[in-house]
Scaffold this active site. Structure first.
Site: not given
Ligand code: NOJ
Length: 577
Positions: A235, A290
């Site tokens: 993310d 690893e």
């Molecule tokens: C990207 C994620 O796909 C989204 O849903 C989220 O709100 C933001 N990152 C923050 O984590």
């Protein structure tokens, strides 16, 4: 002997015979599987609910996995199911190594993973390293420990500006709206330091200049790798490192027609795409090594242009990055040809496969988006009072054509749950049902992303369309979704579900994911025409029908009754030279 990779670079055969894990023994000796894989995104809240509380869960996913195996995908990616107060639907993690009771237990996860592997499906989980939840003990300990403590150094706490520290440390704005800083309150009730949150105030950013943070995440990766996961979707993979000194950001005026996506700006932003992120991914690459088997990292990085995004997938970093430039490309022949060329060149320049994606849990579903001209910028969403609404019929027809074209491209494809049913965006959600922090932080001026997150329909006649045994649903489902339900489409010629199933089967049998694209001339600007191995693909983005060449039709997004390809239609044909 050499093996052609997705973008035509050659790999020596012995690199294709890595040690096998239990998983790869079950799944077969298909190493570097991710170069061509079709990966299906499961949004756990909205996929299948086994316990009737109206929120999907891991046991529900496990029960429904055979349908996905039948669809013909290679892997699933699970959006977060970790312990979380759910302020951002789980992207606010309070414990990275446990399952939130809403979704089940670690045992449920193990059962789900085992069932997926038994069915030949790889399992990718979501890693959220840019920020935690304010409920995470790292953050509560930081608040308690006070300024200057090692606990505070886990996050980006700073004193405010102004005589009494009453102004935020800099001018950065949250992606979800409003300032990216919130002020703490000291134990004596007086205002204290500020902390950075690029997203919601309940999502404090970690400080990735702190080696302690690095060590925690290595262990989190190992925790899930030991459990047997095949990889991680990372993310905000362009946001972890911030420019030294946290300087103010003065955004240049966005030119008319330029991308206004809030997370991707082709300018130097002090909190996006800083060079320091790459050392983190090199480190994680080594952590993955690893472990036996072919584990992967996929970057959610809103970075433009693609030649810059390619840095995330250099051989010693991640394996994949989402191609959001492709997702944001309008339904236009010249623009699609240009972005496909750019993608193959950019990712190919570092030996990585391109990825292709049209929908996910953050964007307007493409069955609606392609019926709008232009669609609203990413994150804005559509709702009851939006000025423009999609033309649903045009949107679905284009979505089917766009998906059929996407699944013929060499590289790896992502499918978001429900797109194989042709689901549209849900527009008429009442304000009181909405949950996306974007909606609240913009005081209702942006609808946000709830419209693509509505629980999906399985059975046309069951309560909640079979999503939940009680008919409960955390976001209300439309009353007219019977025809979208999986059982209404299963085995029905011409349904969107059958189109995806045929496309995935044909893609696999002609090995299109590992093929090579060559453009075909002579069909005019509106038609995206190419060959990939033995298959010729023609996608007519215009309105005027074009004559089809002679030959066998392998798949078509609409009924082809004459030797002509109508507008907004894609066809795959057996190649005849
Ligand atoms: C990207 C994620 O796909 C989204 O849903 C989220 O709100 C933001 N990152 C923050 O984590």
């Amino acid at each position: 002997m050499t093996i052609e990779s997705a973008q035509g670079s050659s790999l020596p055969a012995d690199e294709n015979t890595l040690p096998l894990t239990a998983t790869s023994q079950i799944i077969g000796r298909n190493t570097e599987w991710w170069r061509s894989a079709v990966i299906y995104q499961i949004y756990p809240r909205s996929f299948a609910d086994s316990d009737g509380d109206g929120i999907g869960d891991l046991a529900g996913i496990a029960q429904r996995l055979p349908s996905l195996a039948k669809l013909g995908i290679d892997a699933i990616w699970l959006s977060p199911f970790f312990t979380s107060p759910q302020n951002d639907a789980g992207y606010d993690v309070a414990d990275y190594c446990d399952v939130d009771p809403l979704f089940g237990t670690l045992d449920d996860f193990d059962r789900l993973e085992k069932e997926a592997h038994r069915l030949g499906l790889r399992v990718i989980v979501d890693l959220v390293p840019n920020h935690t939840s304010t409920d995470h003990k790292w953050f509560t300990e930081a608040l308690e420990a006070g300024p200057g403590s090692p606990e505070r150094a886990r996050y980006l706490f700073r004193d405010g500006q102004g005589a009494n520290g009453e102004f935020p440390p800099n001018n950065w704005q949250s992606v979800f709206g409003g300032a990216a800083w919130s002020r703490t309150t000291n134990p004596d009730g007086r205002p204290g330091q500020w902390y950075l949150h690029l997203f919601d105030s309940s999502q404090p950013d970690l400080d990735w200049t702190n080696p302690w943070v690095h060590e925690q995440f290595r262990e989190i990766l190992r925790f899930w790798l030991r459990r047997g996961v095949d990889g991680f979707r990372v993310d905000v993979a362009h946001g972890l490192v911030k420019a030294a000194g946290l300087p103010d950001f003065f955004a240049p005026a966005v030119e008319e027609g330029a991308s206004t996506a809030s997370m991707s700006q082709p300018v130097d932003v002090p909190y996006w795409a800083q060079p320091g992120v790459h050392e983190i991914y090199r480190d994680w690459h080594r952590v993955l090594e690893e472990f036996e088997g072919d584990r992967v990292l996929c970057a959610e990085a809103w970075v433009e242009p693609l030649s810059k995004l390619a840095n995330w997938v250099r051989p010693d970093e991640m394996q994949q990055a989402f191609n959001f430039s492709y997702l944001e490309t309008p339904w236009s022949g010249p623009e699609i040809r240009a972005i496909v060329d750019e993608s193959i060149a950019a990712f190919g320049s570092v030996g990585a496969p391109s990825t292709w994606v049209l929908s996910n849990h953050d964007v307007i579903r493409h069955a609606s988006r392609l019926g709008m001209n232009p669609p609203p910028p990413q994150g804005s969403g559509i709702g009851p009072k939006s000025e423009h609404r999609p033309d649903e019929a045009v949107g679905l027809r284009r979505a089917r054509a766009a998906s059929l074209m996407m699944l013929a491209l060499p590289g790896s494809g992502y499918v978001y749950q429900g797109e194989e049913l042709g689901l549209p965006e849900v527009i008429d959600l009442p304000d009181k049902a909405r949950q996306d922090p974007t909606f609240f932080r913009h005081h209702g001026e942006k609808y946000g992303r709830d419209g693509c997150r509505v629980p999906i329909p399985w059975e046309s006649d069951a309560p909640g369309y079979g999503f939940s045994p009680t008919g409960e649903s955390w976001l209300p489902q439309p009353t007219d979704w019977q025809d979208y339900a999986r059982d209404s489409q299963d085995g029905v010629p011409g349904s969107t579900l059958e189109l995806y199933t045929l496309a995935l089967r044909t893609r696999a049998s002609y090995n299109l994911g590992l093929g090579t694209l060559e453009w075909v001339d002579g069909y005019g600007d509106d038609v995206v025409a190419f060959t990939n191995g033995d298959v010729t693909v023609l996608a007519n983005t215009g309105t005027i029908a074009v004559e089809l060449p002679l030959g066998e039709i392998l798949a078509a997004s609409e009924d082809i009754t004459e030797a002509a390809l109508p507008g907004d239609t894609t066809v795959w044909m057996l190649r005849r030279d």
